[in-house]
Design an enzyme around this catalytic site. Structure first.
Site, mmCIF file in Angstrom:
data_model
loop_
_atom_site.group_PDB
_atom_site.id
_atom_site.type_symbol
_atom_site.label_atom_id
_atom_site.label_comp_id
_atom_site.label_asym_id
_atom_site.label_seq_id
_atom_site.Cartn_x
_atom_site.Cartn_y
_atom_site.Cartn_z
ATOM 1 C CD GLU A 25 66.506 27.522 -83.583
ATOM 2 O OE1 GLU A 25 66.502 26.767 -84.570
ATOM 3 O OE2 GLU A 25 66.157 27.181 -82.444
ATOM 4 C CE LYS A 160 62.381 21.834 -80.970
ATOM 5 N NZ LYS A 160 63.710 22.187 -80.464
#
Length: 304
Positions: A25, A160
């Protein structure tokens, strides 16, 4: 091929000849850390992919073009531009392409463009998920919907830590996305190796990962596969320290009214400040670890 898609010569040659490729990414370049550390990190991740037998395909939107494989100059451009490059999720792609704009791809858009290009494996840091308090805010990352519909294996260090990990797992279960623990039966929590939540299955080698993903495709099952790879022990942060930093960052985000796609970058930056930079150092190491595993898995998949 999609008329808005550009595949770099190196990546194109790899795909045409059946060589392994790994998508990466670009949000981590423009939004993840300051220049020049962002560019140095991105280039090192690419070198790790090559060292482990695969071709890196960093993905971004540049001048309205969907790019699978960036040149060094393009990575440098994203690194220097930083936050002026918009963070691009699924809803942003048509607008950015129509306007001829740049965009830093999230997990969602990296999966989309990787699939357009024919890349099956993607390495990232951590996925988005269900945010804490989502029962009232409905703040749920588009990453989860993309995992439910796009056939790409995503290798990460878990969701996360700022998220509601239990609800994130429930959402993935509802969507039929298998959550694999690489060498672990417990979901890693990004900065730390343990979360208290179990994964669906434990697999222990890149070959096992490749075989599972190959069978998923052969069965015609829609969607991707999530592989959670714990941060190496020596870089794992103390859970109590990171939890305290997260709570402090969440309180400040609520106080300032931060919401939507600004939430994650705000929280990660605040946690970095609170931990004196330790969280960013851990973040970089876990990305390196995921890149190595992704390259080995892509190589195993290509050899099948």
């Amino acid at each position: 091929m999609n008329k808005y898609l550009d595949i770099s010569p190196e990546v194109s040659e790899a795909l045409a000849s059946g060589k392994p490729a790994v998508a990466l990414e670009s949000t981590i370049i423009s939004h993840g850390m300051p220049y020049p550390q962002n560019v140095e990190t991105a280039l090192h991740v690419e070198s790790i992919i090559r060292e482990n037998g695969a071709v890196p395909a960093t993905i971004a939107i540049i001048g309205g073009r969907l790019k699978a494989g960036l040149s060094r100059d393009e990575i440098e451009h994203l690194g220097k531009a930083g936050y002026s490059v918009p963070k691009a999720s699924r809803r942003d792609l048509p607008i950015l392409a129509a306007k001829g704009s740049d965009g830093a791809t999230t997990v969602t858009t990296t999966m989309m463009i990787a699939h357009m290009a024919g890349i099956k494996v993607f390495a990232t840091g951590g996925i988005g998920g269900v945010h804490r308090g989502a029962e009232t805010t409905m703040d749920i990352s588009a990453d989860l919907e993309e995992l439910a519909q796009t056939p790409v294996m995503v290798i990460c260090a878990g969701a996360k830590s700022i998220l509601d990990l239990g609800l994130t797992l429930e959402y993935l279960e509802t969507k039929g996305v298998p959550v694999i623990g690489y060498g672990t039966e417990e979901l890693p929590a990004f900065y730390t190796r343990r979360s208290g939540f179990g994964v669906d299955y434990r697999l222990d080698t890149p070959e096992e990962l490749a075989r599972a993903f190959s069978v998923q495709r052969e069965l015609g099952i829609k969607g991707g596969m999530l592989v959670t790879n714990p941060i190496p022990e020596e870089y794992s942060m103390d859970k109590a320290v990171i939890d305290a930093a997260i709570e402090k960052a969440l309180a400040e985000a609520a106080e300032k009214g931060v919401h939507g796609k600004e939430t994650t970058p705000f929280l990660l930056a605040k946690i970095k400040d609170i931990t004196g930079g330790d969280s960013l150092a851990s973040n970089i190491k876990l990305v390196y670890n995921n890149a190595a595993l992704a390259a080995k898995t892509a190589a195993a998949l290509a050899a099948m």
